[in-house]
Design a protein around this motif. Structure first.
Motif, PDB file in Angstrom:
ATOM      1  N   ALA A 190       7.416  -7.570  -7.849  1.00 45.65           N
ATOM      2  CA  ALA A 190       8.309  -7.365  -8.497  1.00 45.65           C
ATOM      3  C   ALA A 190       9.730  -7.071  -8.344  1.00 45.65           C
ATOM      4  O   ALA A 190      10.776  -6.893  -9.116  1.00 45.65           O
ATOM      5  CB  ALA A 190       7.964  -6.420 -10.209  1.00 45.65           C
ATOM      6  N   GLY A 191      10.319  -7.270  -7.076  1.00 40.48           N
ATOM      7  CA  GLY A 191      11.759  -7.526  -6.209  1.00 40.48           C
ATOM      8  C   GLY A 191      12.086  -5.701  -6.546  1.00 40.48           C
ATOM      9  O   GLY A 191      13.154  -5.846  -6.582  1.00 40.48           O
ATOM     10  N   LYS A 192      10.816  -4.413  -6.228  1.00 41.11           N
ATOM     11  CA  LYS A 192      11.524  -2.731  -6.807  1.00 41.11           C
ATOM     12  C   LYS A 192      10.686  -2.114  -6.192  1.00 41.11           C
ATOM     13  O   LYS A 192      10.703  -1.299  -5.476  1.00 41.11           O
ATOM     14  CB  LYS A 192      11.094  -2.164  -8.007  1.00 41.11           C
ATOM     15  CG  LYS A 192      11.578  -3.644  -9.129  1.00 41.11           C
ATOM     16  CD  LYS A 192      11.204  -2.847 -10.531  1.00 41.11           C
ATOM     17  CE  LYS A 192      12.490  -4.473 -11.885  1.00 41.11           C
ATOM     18  NZ  LYS A 192      13.911  -4.043 -11.895  1.00 41.11           N
ATOM     19  N   PHE A 193      10.264  -2.966  -4.549  1.00 40.83           N
ATOM     20  CA  PHE A 193       9.937  -2.229  -3.546  1.00 40.83           C
ATOM     21  C   PHE A 193      10.688  -0.916  -3.564  1.00 40.83           C
ATOM     22  O   PHE A 193       9.816  -0.116  -3.093  1.00 40.83           O
ATOM     23  CB  PHE A 193       9.388  -2.946  -2.218  1.00 40.83           C
ATOM     24  CG  PHE A 193       8.940  -2.379  -0.807  1.00 40.83           C
ATOM     25  CD1 PHE A 193       7.535  -1.339  -0.924  1.00 40.83           C
ATOM     26  CD2 PHE A 193       9.864  -1.384  -0.388  1.00 40.83           C
ATOM     27  CE1 PHE A 193       7.180  -1.037   0.645  1.00 40.83           C
ATOM     28  CE2 PHE A 193       9.376  -0.894   0.999  1.00 40.83           C
ATOM     29  CZ  PHE A 193       8.283  -0.564   0.866  1.00 40.83           C
ATOM     30  N   SER A 194      11.805  -1.552  -2.351  1.00 46.91           N
ATOM     31  CA  SER A 194      12.704   0.271  -2.030  1.00 46.91           C
ATOM     32  C   SER A 194      12.554   1.238  -3.284  1.00 46.91           C
ATOM     33  O   SER A 194      12.551   2.177  -2.586  1.00 46.91           O
ATOM     34  CB  SER A 194      14.271  -0.841  -2.241  1.00 46.91           C
ATOM     35  OG  SER A 194      14.736   0.583  -1.374  1.00 46.91           O
ATOM     36  N   ALA A 195      12.682   0.200  -4.481  1.00 47.64           N
ATOM     37  CA  ALA A 195      12.791   2.411  -5.750  1.00 47.64           C
ATOM     38  C   ALA A 195      11.650   2.491  -5.949  1.00 47.64           C
ATOM     39  O   ALA A 195      11.083   4.116  -5.839  1.00 47.64           O
ATOM     40  CB  ALA A 195      13.550   1.624  -7.003  1.00 47.64           C
ATOM     41  N   TYR A 196      10.683   1.888  -5.821  1.00 40.68           N
ATOM     42  CA  TYR A 196       9.282   2.546  -5.321  1.00 40.68           C
ATOM     43  C   TYR A 196       8.741   3.018  -4.983  1.00 40.68           C
ATOM     44  O   TYR A 196       8.316   3.986  -4.920  1.00 40.68           O
ATOM     45  CB  TYR A 196       8.068   1.457  -6.168  1.00 40.68           C
ATOM     46  CG  TYR A 196       6.754   1.787  -6.853  1.00 40.68           C
ATOM     47  CD1 TYR A 196       6.326   2.140  -8.144  1.00 40.68           C
ATOM     48  CD2 TYR A 196       5.883   1.826  -5.852  1.00 40.68           C
ATOM     49  CE1 TYR A 196       5.232   3.080  -7.865  1.00 40.68           C
ATOM     50  CE2 TYR A 196       4.904   2.084  -6.084  1.00 40.68           C
ATOM     51  CZ  TYR A 196       4.219   2.453  -7.406  1.00 40.68           C
ATOM     52  OH  TYR A 196       2.995   2.988  -7.482  1.00 40.68           O
ATOM     53  N   HIS A 197       9.373   2.468  -3.360  1.00 35.74           N
ATOM     54  CA  HIS A 197       8.547   2.957  -2.185  1.00 35.74           C
ATOM     55  C   HIS A 197       9.676   4.400  -2.570  1.00 35.74           C
ATOM     56  O   HIS A 197       8.692   5.603  -1.511  1.00 35.74           O
ATOM     57  CB  HIS A 197       9.825   2.565  -0.910  1.00 35.74           C
ATOM     58  CG  HIS A 197       9.836   3.152   0.030  1.00 35.74           C
ATOM     59  ND1 HIS A 197      10.346   3.841   0.697  1.00 35.74           N
ATOM     60  CD2 HIS A 197       9.247   3.154   1.345  1.00 35.74           C
ATOM     61  CE1 HIS A 197      10.974   4.604   1.528  1.00 35.74           C
ATOM     62  NE2 HIS A 197       9.603   3.097   2.160  1.00 35.74           N
ATOM     63  N   ASP A 198      10.643   4.788  -2.579  1.00 35.60           N
ATOM     64  CA  ASP A 198      11.360   5.900  -2.574  1.00 35.60           C
ATOM     65  C   ASP A 198      10.612   6.522  -3.981  1.00 35.60           C
ATOM     66  O   ASP A 198      10.457   8.511  -3.351  1.00 35.60           O
ATOM     67  CB  ASP A 198      12.562   6.335  -3.036  1.00 35.60           C
ATOM     68  CG  ASP A 198      13.755   5.342  -1.734  1.00 35.60           C
ATOM     69  OD1 ASP A 198      12.705   4.390  -0.896  1.00 35.60           O
ATOM     70  OD2 ASP A 198      14.934   4.948  -2.243  1.00 35.60           O
ATOM     71  N   VAL A 199      10.369   6.924  -4.714  1.00 34.77           N
ATOM     72  CA  VAL A 199       9.738   7.534  -6.134  1.00 34.77           C
ATOM     73  C   VAL A 199       8.327   7.634  -5.311  1.00 34.77           C
ATOM     74  O   VAL A 199       7.749   9.474  -5.390  1.00 34.77           O
ATOM     75  CB  VAL A 199       9.135   6.521  -6.955  1.00 34.77           C
ATOM     76  CG1 VAL A 199       8.402   7.297  -7.912  1.00 34.77           C
ATOM     77  CG2 VAL A 199      10.413   6.275  -7.754  1.00 34.77           C
ATOM     78  N   LEU A 200       7.810   6.788  -4.077  1.00 32.87           N
ATOM     79  CA  LEU A 200       6.160   7.777  -3.981  1.00 32.87           C
ATOM     80  C   LEU A 200       6.529   8.534  -3.155  1.00 32.87           C
ATOM     81  O   LEU A 200       5.514   9.914  -3.118  1.00 32.87           O
ATOM     82  CB  LEU A 200       5.700   6.026  -3.320  1.00 32.87           C
ATOM     83  CG  LEU A 200       4.738   5.595  -3.840  1.00 32.87           C
ATOM     84  CD1 LEU A 200       4.345   4.353  -3.298  1.00 32.87           C
ATOM     85  CD2 LEU A 200       3.686   5.872  -5.048  1.00 32.87           C
ATOM     86  N   TYR A 201       6.990   8.832  -2.796  1.00 29.21           N
ATOM     87  CA  TYR A 201       7.687   9.825  -1.678  1.00 29.21           C
ATOM     88  C   TYR A 201       8.384  11.049  -2.428  1.00 29.21           C
ATOM     89  O   TYR A 201       7.937  11.868  -1.483  1.00 29.21           O
ATOM     90  CB  TYR A 201       8.504   9.411  -0.483  1.00 29.21           C
ATOM     91  CG  TYR A 201       7.765   8.765   1.111  1.00 29.21           C
ATOM     92  CD1 TYR A 201       7.365   9.722   1.507  1.00 29.21           C
ATOM     93  CD2 TYR A 201       8.130   7.615   0.677  1.00 29.21           C
ATOM     94  CE1 TYR A 201       6.221   8.599   3.098  1.00 29.21           C
ATOM     95  CE2 TYR A 201       7.393   6.708   2.577  1.00 29.21           C
ATOM     96  CZ  TYR A 201       6.828   7.402   3.045  1.00 29.21           C
ATOM     97  OH  TYR A 201       5.625   7.327   3.823  1.00 29.21           O
ATOM     98  N   SER A 202       9.001  10.726  -2.938  1.00 28.29           N
ATOM     99  CA  SER A 202       9.527  11.999  -3.824  1.00 28.29           C
ATOM    100  C   SER A 202       8.744  12.717  -4.719  1.00 28.29           C
ATOM    101  O   SER A 202       8.899  13.418  -5.144  1.00 28.29           O
ATOM    102  CB  SER A 202      10.780  11.000  -4.737  1.00 28.29           C
ATOM    103  OG  SER A 202      12.232  10.830  -3.993  1.00 28.29           O
ATOM    104  N   ASN A 203       7.389  11.879  -4.869  1.00 27.59           N
ATOM    105  CA  ASN A 203       5.964  12.636  -5.653  1.00 27.59           C
ATOM    106  C   ASN A 203       4.941  12.638  -4.673  1.00 27.59           C
ATOM    107  O   ASN A 203       3.752  12.600  -5.641  1.00 27.59           O
ATOM    108  CB  ASN A 203       5.974  11.955  -7.160  1.00 27.59           C
ATOM    109  CG  ASN A 203       7.526  11.863  -7.900  1.00 27.59           C
ATOM    110  OD1 ASN A 203       7.205  13.007  -8.652  1.00 27.59           O
ATOM    111  ND2 ASN A 203       8.839  10.920  -8.011  1.00 27.59           N
TER     112      ASN A 203
END
Length: 272
Positions: A157-170
């Motif tokens: 979906a072109g949103k790896f970087s943002a989701y990557h950071d969300v996973l680590y933040s949670n």
């Protein structure tokens, strides 16, 4: 008497100001100690995780995904096992092997995420992320695998970087296999604008990239790496140290500047 009283009051005020300044200085030293201890803790934990990874080589992913390995959109590198963030033209490459359940990976991200994104935006580096699943093997469960698949779906979906950071933040506790629940991974996608779509949900629920994640984990095992995170700058290991220098924000910036000396940066971009 009045003059003596005034002198006494001034002396008392001076002592109070001095005490406040001393307290501020102690507080600054305490914060510095906490930050320094946190960095040392990351480095120490990295060694422990490395031993665990070495001792459980090949034990992760007890149930292998069926079907061909479907790489996410834009995957690059050997066998298309890397997800790249940053401009292809950036003069240096930071390669990171990580596991979304790995607590040291989360500490690494917390300590260096902003710096890495800054250098990505400035065109100094591109980052190739490789995903591993060693914690599933160490602790049981499937959270490493499913979180990596969901991250690959976010890449589609072109949103790896943002989701990557969300996973680590949670990130849950290492022993908590919360990422093994697809509903949790989809819930976290709501934190990334535009990611929670039927296509993303279907990709996560179907385990579209599971076999690709397992292929990536095998490459990690075959690569002889000691643990996650593994970070390499232009192929040279920099975590937990580069030569005699431990990794810090200042050292990372210095190492990149040295590697890029005389080279043209890529056109500055916004982090995806």
């Amino acid at each position: 008497m009045s003059e003596k009283n005034e002198q006494g009051k001034r002396a008392a005020r001076d002592r109070l100001i001095q005490q406040r300044e001393q307290a501020k200085a102690r507080d600054r030293r305490r914060r510095t100690l906490i930050v320094s201890t946190a960095v040392v803790g990351v480095l120490g934990l990295a060694a422990v995780v490395g031993v665990i990874a070495a001792n459980t080589d090949g034990k992760s992913d007890k149930s292998k995904a069926s079907g061909p390995a479907v790489a996410p959109s834009g995957a690059t590198g050997k066998d298309a096992l890397a997800i790249r963030v940053g401009a292809d033209e950036a003069p240096s490459t930071l390669t990171i092997w990580e596991d979304f359940r790995c607590p040291v990976c989360a500490q690494f991200e917390t300590a260096f995420r902003d710096t890495i994104h800054e250098m990505e935006r400035d065109g100094q580096i591109k980052v190739d992320y490789h995903l591993a699943t060693i914690i599933d093997g160490n602790m049981g469960g499937s959270g490493s695998l499913k979180a990596a698949n969901a991250a690959a779906c976010a890449q589609d979906a072109g949103k790896f970087s943002a989701y990557h950071d969300v996973l680590y933040s949670n990130q849950p506790a290492e022993t908590d296999d919360a990422f093994g629940d697809n509903d949790k991974l989809i819930e976290l996608a709501k934190k990334v604008p535009g990611l929670d779509t039927p296509e993303f949900r279907g990709c996560v629920e179907d385990g579209k990239h599971d076999a690709w994640v397992e292929k990536s984990n095998k490459a990690f095992s075959d690569g002889g790496f000691q643990g996650t995170p593994t970070a390499l700058l232009n192929g040279e290991s920099i975590f937990p140290k580069k030569g005699d220098e431990p990794i810090t924000v200042a050292h990372l910036k210095k190492w990149v500047a040295e590697a890029n000396k005389g080279k043209k940066p890529a056109t500055p971009t916004a982090t995806p």
